[in-house]
Design an enzyme around this catalytic site. Structure first.
Site, PDB file in Angstrom:
ATOM      1  N   GLU A   1      43.027  46.491  18.842  1.00 32.69           N
ATOM      2  CA  GLU A   1      42.963  46.703  20.633  1.00 32.69           C
ATOM      3  C   GLU A   1      41.983  47.680  20.951  1.00 32.69           C
ATOM      4  OE1 GLU A   1      44.872  45.364  23.308  1.00 32.69           O
ATOM      5  OE2 GLU A   1      43.477  46.780  24.333  1.00 32.69           O
TER       6      GLU A   1
ATOM      7  N   ARG B   1      49.993  44.070  44.368  1.00 35.48           N
ATOM      8  CA  ARG B   1      51.370  44.214  43.711  1.00 35.48           C
ATOM      9  C   ARG B   1      51.523  45.498  43.988  1.00 35.48           C
ATOM     10  NH1 ARG B   1      50.077  42.623  37.743  1.00 35.48           N
ATOM     11  NH2 ARG B   1      48.925  44.398  38.027  1.00 35.48           N
TER      12      ARG B   1
ATOM     13  N   ASP C   1      45.973  34.014  27.561  1.00 40.22           N
ATOM     14  CA  ASP C   1      44.882  33.983  28.577  1.00 40.22           C
ATOM     15  C   ASP C   1      43.487  33.474  28.115  1.00 40.22           C
ATOM     16  OD1 ASP C   1      47.050  34.038  30.457  1.00 40.22           O
ATOM     17  OD2 ASP C   1      46.168  36.283  31.224  1.00 40.22           O
TER      18      ASP C   1
HETATM   19  C1  LIG Z   1      45.865  43.453  34.547  1.00 34.53           C
HETATM   20  C2  LIG Z   1      46.535  42.226  34.331  1.00 34.53           C
HETATM   21  C3  LIG Z   1      47.949  42.102  35.150  1.00 34.53           C
HETATM   22  C4  LIG Z   1      48.525  40.960  35.283  1.00 34.53           C
HETATM   23  N1  LIG Z   1      49.630  40.711  35.933  1.00 34.53           N
HETATM   24  C5  LIG Z   1      50.228  39.691  35.955  1.00 34.53           C
HETATM   25  C6  LIG Z   1      51.676  39.308  36.557  1.00 34.53           C
HETATM   26  O1  LIG Z   1      51.957  40.365  37.366  1.00 34.53           O
HETATM   27  N2  LIG Z   1      52.385  38.298  36.526  1.00 34.53           N
HETATM   28  C7  LIG Z   1      51.696  37.388  35.742  1.00 34.53           C
HETATM   29  O2  LIG Z   1      52.499  36.152  35.478  1.00 34.53           O
HETATM   30  N3  LIG Z   1      50.781  37.440  34.846  1.00 34.53           N
HETATM   31  C8  LIG Z   1      50.177  38.460  35.131  1.00 34.53           C
HETATM   32  N4  LIG Z   1      48.788  38.728  34.261  1.00 34.53           N
HETATM   33  C9  LIG Z   1      48.548  37.617  33.521  1.00 34.53           C
HETATM   34  C10 LIG Z   1      49.484  37.762  32.076  1.00 34.53           C
HETATM   35  O3  LIG Z   1      49.115  39.122  31.826  1.00 34.53           O
HETATM   36  C11 LIG Z   1      48.921  36.864  31.138  1.00 34.53           C
HETATM   37  O4  LIG Z   1      49.165  35.446  31.181  1.00 34.53           O
HETATM   38  C12 LIG Z   1      49.957  36.947  29.905  1.00 34.53           C
HETATM   39  O5  LIG Z   1      50.420  38.346  29.707  1.00 34.53           O
HETATM   40  C13 LIG Z   1      49.075  36.544  28.519  1.00 34.53           C
HETATM   41  O6  LIG Z   1      48.252  37.345  28.548  1.00 34.53           O
HETATM   42  P1  LIG Z   1      47.436  37.774  26.997  1.00 34.53           P
HETATM   43  O7  LIG Z   1      48.128  38.449  26.171  1.00 34.53           O
HETATM   44  O8  LIG Z   1      46.918  36.270  26.564  1.00 34.53           O
HETATM   45  O9  LIG Z   1      46.172  38.645  27.550  1.00 34.53           O
HETATM   46  P2  LIG Z   1      45.901  39.935  28.313  1.00 34.53           P
HETATM   47  O10 LIG Z   1      47.390  40.480  28.802  1.00 34.53           O
HETATM   48  O11 LIG Z   1      44.890  40.134  29.058  1.00 34.53           O
HETATM   49  O12 LIG Z   1      45.826  40.869  27.007  1.00 34.53           O
HETATM   50  C14 LIG Z   1      44.527  40.783  26.456  1.00 34.53           C
HETATM   51  C15 LIG Z   1      44.486  42.136  25.540  1.00 34.53           C
HETATM   52  O13 LIG Z   1      43.232  41.970  24.512  1.00 34.53           O
HETATM   53  C16 LIG Z   1      42.640  43.323  24.621  1.00 34.53           C
HETATM   54  N5  LIG Z   1      41.159  43.039  24.473  1.00 34.53           N
HETATM   55  C17 LIG Z   1      40.315  42.428  25.287  1.00 34.53           C
HETATM   56  N6  LIG Z   1      39.174  42.125  24.472  1.00 34.53           N
HETATM   57  C18 LIG Z   1      39.186  42.804  23.355  1.00 34.53           C
HETATM   58  C19 LIG Z   1      38.297  43.007  22.179  1.00 34.53           C
HETATM   59  N7  LIG Z   1      37.133  42.360  22.320  1.00 34.53           N
HETATM   60  N8  LIG Z   1      38.555  43.498  21.300  1.00 34.53           N
HETATM   61  C20 LIG Z   1      40.118  44.107  21.251  1.00 34.53           C
HETATM   62  N9  LIG Z   1      40.997  43.900  22.123  1.00 34.53           N
HETATM   63  C21 LIG Z   1      40.524  43.167  23.268  1.00 34.53           C
HETATM   64  C22 LIG Z   1      42.950  43.747  26.160  1.00 34.53           C
HETATM   65  O14 LIG Z   1      42.678  45.071  26.144  1.00 34.53           O
HETATM   66  C23 LIG Z   1      44.333  43.407  26.343  1.00 34.53           C
HETATM   67  O15 LIG Z   1      45.153  44.432  25.932  1.00 34.53           O
HETATM   68  C24 LIG Z   1      47.789  39.821  34.252  1.00 34.53           C
HETATM   69  C25 LIG Z   1      46.952  39.958  33.474  1.00 34.53           C
HETATM   70  C26 LIG Z   1      46.363  41.207  33.672  1.00 34.53           C
HETATM   71  C27 LIG Z   1      45.003  41.344  32.621  1.00 34.53           C
END
Ligand SMILES: Cc1cc2nc3c(=O)[nH]c(=O)nc-3n(C[C@H](O)[C@H](O)[C@H](O)COP(=O)(O)OP(=O)(O)OC[C@H]3O[C@@H](n4cnc5c(N)ncnc54)[C@H](O)[C@@H]3O)c2cc1C
Ligand SMILES: *[C@@H]1O[C@H](CO)[C@@H](O)[C@H](O)[C@H]1NC(C)=O
Ligand SMILES: *[C@@H]1O[C@H](CO)[C@@H](O)[C@H](O)[C@H]1NC(C)=O
Length: 433
Positions: free
Chosen positions: A39, A187, A303
């Protein structure tokens, strides 16, 4: 369905510890794989406010043993109210159909903590913070960090979010960069103490219900959190800042006041309770469906491959479904050489589903944001009629859509795809003999 232990425990590298990455680490860890989660952030933290844990996600969390800690802090919804923007007139109320399980709402930080605590309690799951991945190789697999450190493993799962670094390497082009949708969302979360004094607001925070106010180019979703101690409000509106980076930032409270000028007095009261001068604003972005999610022993999830508008509350649920499919498939293989096949089957069982859900979120935007006029009147008439059992124009509260969204078992679907694929491979081998 019990948790199948891995036949071949793998060294898995998960990039990113958002809700998707932490879910993958947990389910893979529980099945006996050795997981390293990388992370970039300097500490574990989940920002944001409320999130809906829909039945299709909750079923999976149940199997992974995290539901008790979720239920300790959630609110289980009984109803969804749809109201007109201008006067709060009730257009419809949909009871939550519990056939598929509960529909609960929780603070994102609480959900993240439940998952992270369970995952990191496992001896075979390790988290490395301050670790930004900048490169990836596909055969054999490894990732490199910005510090130059190279980490090798059997498989890489990229859960690095909408601005994924791994995605660019995997696709080898820039065709997948995030595109602003034109919408953004404020929010806010309000403590119970601020709402108790007003009977209208007290009723809102006490009722186990979500309320949607819908209006031209805008809508609001609100529900109680943390056993009714907090109230969560998401206010979607046209993004005034034009194109640019996809971000979460803070905006002056005054822009929120202006955006919802003339709305239901209850909305005005909610906004009036915000004490800070600035509110978090989240720019809503998407990218086009990708041509593939996998390459060799590297797969994208969450995402990174299917960001979606939150208008049917499935962003996180779809990431957790991805994690579930990866968990079960990577535990079904009998040799390491089957990893690319398992990832292909993962894509097969997930891509169409996630992209359909993604599209429903985008379609729902049009319905929810209709300008006042004949189309809006027809829509509102439909809302009133659906009390008697018609189709609900809001895809999120529509029973047929709920059956598709909430009745899905991602582990079962993945196993089914695996059996089909394996059956085909075996038949082909026999054919060749
Ligand atoms: C700030 C934010 C707020 C959100 N709020 C909502 C909400 O209120 N309701 C909703 O339905 N959805 C929300 N979403 C979308 C929702 O979070 C996502 O659809 C869901 O949680 C899946 O996210 P994920 O784990 O695929 O990606 P993310 O939650 O974006 O997590 C990606 C992680 O990867 C890490 N990362 C990125 N690049 C690198 C790299 N090169 N090396 C190492 N680590 C890295 C980031 O720091 C992060 O911790 C939000 C997203 C974000 C970013
Ligand atoms: C992570 O980085 C921050 C500053 O960038 C530093 O203060 C912290 O000690 C680092 N943590 C670890 C575990 O390396
Ligand atoms: C709830 O959903 C199930 C499955 O879709 C359906 O059979 C049932 O009729 C629904 N119940 C109500 C009260 O709508």
């Amino acid at each position: 369905m019990g948790l199948t232990r891995a036949k071949v425990p793998l060294d898995v590298i998960v990039v990113g510890v958002g809700l998707g990455g932490v879910a993958a680490a947990l389910t893979l860890g529980l099945r006996g794989h050795n997981v390293i989660v990388l992370e970039s952030a300097p500490k574990l933290m989940e920002v944001g406010a409320g999130i809906q844990v829909s039945p299709n996600m909750l079923t999976l969390l149940d199997r992974w043993g995290v539901s008790p800690s979720i239920h300790a802090r959630d609110v289980s919804l009984e109803r969804i109210h749809i109201r007109r923007w201008q006067n709060g007139q009730l257009l419809g109320t949909m009871p939550v159909n519990k056939t598929h399980g509960q529909q609960v709402v929780i603070h994102r930080a609480d959900l993240h903590k439940s998952l992270a605590d369970s995952a990191l309690a496992l001896p075979n799951v390790e988290l490395r913070i301050n670790s930004t991945v900048s490169g990836v190789t596909f055969s054999p697999v490894s990732v490199s960090l910005t510090t130059g450190t190279v980490i090798t493993g059997d498989v890489v799962i990229a859960a690095d979010g909408i601005k994924s670094t791994v995605r660019g390497h995997l696709l080898g082009d820039g065709s997948s960069s995030p595109i602003p949708t034109g919408d953004a969302a404020y929010r806010i979360t309000l403590p119970r103490s601020t709402m108790e004094r007003d009977p209208d607001l007290k009723r809102l925070i006490d009722e186990p219900a979500a309320t949607r106010w819908i209006g031209p180019a805008r809508h609001i979703v609100a529900y109680p959190l943390r056993k009714h101690e907090l109230f969560n409000v998401v206010l979607v509106h046209p993004d005034r800042r034009g194109v640019g980076e996809c971000w979460t930032t803070r905006s002056p409270k005054q822009s929120m006041v202006d955006d919802y000028c003339g709305w239901d007095p209850v909305v005005t009261k909610l906004i009036g309770l915000v004490s800070e001068e600035e509110v978090p604003e989240w720019k809503l972005c998407l990218h086009r469906p990708l041509k593939t999610w996998t390459r060799g022993c590297v797969a994208l999830m969450g995402d990174a491959c299917h960001p979606m508008l939150p208008y049917i509350a499935q962003g996180t649920a779809q990431a957790v479904e991805d994690a579930a499919a990866l968990g079960i498939l990577l535990s079904s293989i009998s040799t390491r050489s089957e990893i690319p096949l398992a990832l292909k089957v993962y894509e097969k069982s997930r891509k169409r589903r996630a992209e359909t859900v993604q599209q429903s979120g985008s379609d729902n935007r049009i319905t929810l944001h209709l300008p006042d006029g004949p189309q809006q009147e027809a829509r509102d008439k439909q809302f009133r009629a659906c009390r008697l059992g018609g189709t609900n124009p809001d895809r999120w509260s529509d029973p047929e859509m709920q059956q598709y969204l909430w009745g899905w078992d991602a582990e079962k679907a993945a196993l089914q795809a695996w059996d089909e694929r394996r059956g085909r491979v075996l038949r082909e081998m026999r054919h060749r003999l």
